[in-house]
Design a protein around this motif. Structure first.
Motif, PDB file in Angstrom:
ATOM      1  N   UNK A  16       0.872  -1.172   0.000  1.00 33.20           N
ATOM      2  CA  UNK A  16       0.000   0.000   0.000  1.00 33.20           C
ATOM      3  C   UNK A  16       0.909   1.222   0.000  1.00 33.20           C
ATOM      4  N   UNK A  17       0.724   2.099  -0.959  1.00 28.23           N
ATOM      5  CA  UNK A  17       1.565   3.290  -1.082  1.00 28.23           C
ATOM      6  C   UNK A  17       1.083   4.328  -0.066  1.00 28.23           C
ATOM      7  N   UNK A  18       1.889   4.599   0.948  1.00 25.09           N
ATOM      8  CA  UNK A  18       1.452   5.422   2.090  1.00 25.09           C
ATOM      9  C   UNK A  18       1.602   6.909   1.799  1.00 25.09           C
ATOM     10  N   UNK A  19       0.528   7.643   2.012  1.00 28.85           N
ATOM     11  CA  UNK A  19       0.507   9.084   1.736  1.00 28.85           C
ATOM     12  C   UNK A  19       1.464   9.850   2.651  1.00 28.85           C
ATOM     13  N   UNK A  20       1.696   9.327   3.865  1.00 29.44           N
ATOM     14  CA  UNK A  20       2.620   9.980   4.793  1.00 29.44           C
ATOM     15  C   UNK A  20       4.061   9.894   4.329  1.00 29.44           C
ATOM     16  N   UNK A  21       4.428   8.771   3.732  1.00 34.64           N
ATOM     17  CA  UNK A  21       5.784   8.608   3.199  1.00 34.64           C
ATOM     18  C   UNK A  21       6.008   9.579   2.036  1.00 34.64           C
ATOM     19  N   UNK A  22       5.010   9.676   1.157  1.00 34.36           N
ATOM     20  CA  UNK A  22       5.123  10.610   0.025  1.00 34.36           C
ATOM     21  C   UNK A  22       5.288  12.040   0.515  1.00 34.36           C
ATOM     22  N   UNK A  23       4.549  12.404   1.553  1.00 36.20           N
ATOM     23  CA  UNK A  23       4.619  13.758   2.105  1.00 36.20           C
ATOM     24  C   UNK A  23       5.944  14.007   2.802  1.00 36.20           C
ATOM     25  N   UNK A  24       6.387  13.036   3.576  1.00 35.00           N
ATOM     26  CA  UNK A  24       7.651  13.168   4.292  1.00 35.00           C
ATOM     27  C   UNK A  24       8.836  13.344   3.361  1.00 35.00           C
ATOM     28  N   UNK A  25       8.873  12.599   2.280  1.00 36.04           N
ATOM     29  CA  UNK A  25       9.976  12.714   1.318  1.00 36.04           C
ATOM     30  C   UNK A  25      10.016  14.106   0.702  1.00 36.04           C
ATOM     31  N   UNK A  26       8.830  14.640   0.372  1.00 41.00           N
ATOM     32  CA  UNK A  26       8.785  15.976  -0.230  1.00 41.00           C
ATOM     33  C   UNK A  26       9.213  17.045   0.760  1.00 41.00           C
ATOM     34  N   UNK A  27       8.761  16.921   2.015  1.00 41.94           N
ATOM     35  CA  UNK A  27       9.151  17.893   3.041  1.00 41.94           C
ATOM     36  C   UNK A  27      10.653  17.834   3.295  1.00 41.94           C
ATOM     37  N   UNK A  28      11.193  16.637   3.307  1.00 44.64           N
ATOM     38  CA  UNK A  28      12.629  16.450   3.513  1.00 44.64           C
ATOM     39  C   UNK A  28      13.420  17.096   2.379  1.00 44.64           C
ATOM     40  N   UNK A  29      12.976  16.889   1.153  1.00 46.04           N
ATOM     41  CA  UNK A  29      13.643  17.478  -0.005  1.00 46.04           C
ATOM     42  C   UNK A  29      13.607  19.005   0.039  1.00 46.04           C
ATOM     43  N   UNK A  30      12.541  19.556   0.638  1.00 42.48           N
ATOM     44  CA  UNK A  30      12.384  21.006   0.710  1.00 42.48           C
ATOM     45  C   UNK A  30      13.036  21.601   1.952  1.00 42.48           C
ATOM     46  N   UNK A  31      13.600  20.754   2.802  1.00 45.10           N
ATOM     47  CA  UNK A  31      14.240  21.242   4.016  1.00 45.10           C
ATOM     48  C   UNK A  31      13.274  21.722   5.082  1.00 45.10           C
ATOM     49  N   UNK A  32      12.041  21.232   5.048  1.00 41.64           N
ATOM     50  CA  UNK A  32      11.020  21.654   6.002  1.00 41.64           C
ATOM     51  C   UNK A  32      11.115  20.804   7.265  1.00 41.64           C
ATOM     52  N   UNK A  33      11.062  21.457   8.411  1.00 41.62           N
ATOM     53  CA  UNK A  33      11.213  20.757   9.690  1.00 41.62           C
ATOM     54  C   UNK A  33       9.948  20.761  10.539  1.00 41.62           C
ATOM     55  N   UNK A  34       9.156  21.843  10.443  1.00 43.47           N
ATOM     56  CA  UNK A  34       7.937  21.960  11.242  1.00 43.47           C
ATOM     57  C   UNK A  34       6.755  22.176  10.309  1.00 43.47           C
TER      58      UNK A  34
END
Length: 229
Positions: free
Chosen positions: A97-115
Motif C-alpha cells: 500500500x503506497x502510504x501518503x505519509x511517506x510521500x509527504x515526508x519525502x517531499x518535506x525532507x527534499x524542501x528542508x522543512x522541519x515543522x
C-alpha cells in the motif's frame, strides 16, 4: 507498467482527481499512445462517516484482498483519513500500500522543512497515521489547529469539501490558519484533505503548501513506471 489498485469513494471528487492525474502524468512520461492499467474500487463514503474503526478496517481489508486477487500489484488509497487502516491491512496482504505519509515526508525532507502545520478533518489532524510517519521516520514536528479552529476545519472538510462544496468562507478560514501556523513556527503546510488543493488551487501562500494528493499521485506514477523509466 505495473497494475495499480485504487480504493476511492471518500470522496468520489478526490477519486476522480487521482484517476485523471495518474493517467495524465503517466502519459506525459511515456507518451499519450498508452495508459496504465488501473483497478478502481469505490467505497461508499457513509462508511467513514459512521466512525466505526473495526468496520472500516474490515472493509478496507476486504477491498484490498479483492484488488490483489484482481491482479493489482500495489494499492493506493485515494484519500488521507482512510490511511488509518494501513497498520491493520498492510500485514494481511501481499502487495504494498503506497502510504501518503511517506510521500509527504519525502517531499518535506527534499524542501528542508522541519515543522509542518497539518490541515484536514479531525481524524487526520488528531490521529497518528500521518503525523507519526513524519515524526518517527523523518524527524519532523507536526502541529495542528488549536481550540475551536480544530472543529471548524473538521466542519469544512466533512460538511463541505467532501460533498463538493468549495466556499469562499472555507478558503478564507484555511488561509487564516496558514498565517497562524506561521506565527507558531511552521515552515511548511500539509494540505491533509484530498479536496484542500482543489479549494486552494492557484493561491499563493506565505508558506510552502504540500498537497498530499499531488505527492501521493507522484508516488503512484513512480510505482507504475518503476521498470519503464
Amino acid at each position: 507498467m505495473k497494475t495499480l489498485g485504487l480504493i476511492g469513494g471518500t470522496s468520489w471528487h478526490a477519486t476522480v482527481e487521482y484517476y485523471r492525474q495518474i493517467n495524465q502524468k503517466v502519459g506525459e512520461l511515456i507518451g499519450k499512445q498508452a495508459n496504465p492499467e488501473l483497478i478502481i474500487y469505490s467505497i461508499n463514503i457513509e462508511l467513514m462517516r459512521e466512525q466505526n474503526k473495526e468496520k472500516i478496517q474490515d472493509k478496507y481489508l476486504e477491498v484490498s484482498k479483492k484488488l490483489q486477487e484482481a491482479g493489482a500489484e500495489g494499492i493506493i488509497i485515494c484519500a488521507n483519513t482512510p490511511h488509518m487502516v494501513y497498520d491493520y491491512v498492510q500485514p494481511k496482504i501481499n502487495i504494498p500500500i503506497l502510504h501518503i505519509g511517506i510521500a509527504t515526508g519525502r517531499a518535506a525532507q527534499d524542501a528542508g522543512i522541519k515543522t509542518l502545520g497539518l490541515l484536514g478533518n479531525k481524524p487526520t489532524m488528531t490521529g497518528n497515521f500521518i503525523s507519526s510517519v513524519l515524526e518517527n521516520d523523518f524527524g519532523m514536528k507536526v502541529i495542528i489547529p488549536e481550540g475551536e479552529d480544530l472543529n471548524q476545519s473538521h466542519h469544512f472538510v466533512s460538511k463541505e469539501l467532501t460533498q463538493g462544496t468549495f466556499s469562499e468562507e472555507a478558503k478564507a478560514f484555511y488561509l487564516d490558519q496558514i498565517q497562524e501556523f506561521k506565527r507558531r513556527g511552521a515552515d511548511g503546510i500539509i494540505l491533509g484533505c484530498t479536496e484542500l488543493p482543489i479549494l486552494l488551487k492557484g493561491i499563493q501562500a506565505d508558506l510552502p503548501m504540500l498537497a498530499t494528493t499531488d505527492l501521493h499521485i507522484e508516488m503512484a506514477v513512480n510505482f507504475i513506471l518503476e521498470n519503464n523509466l
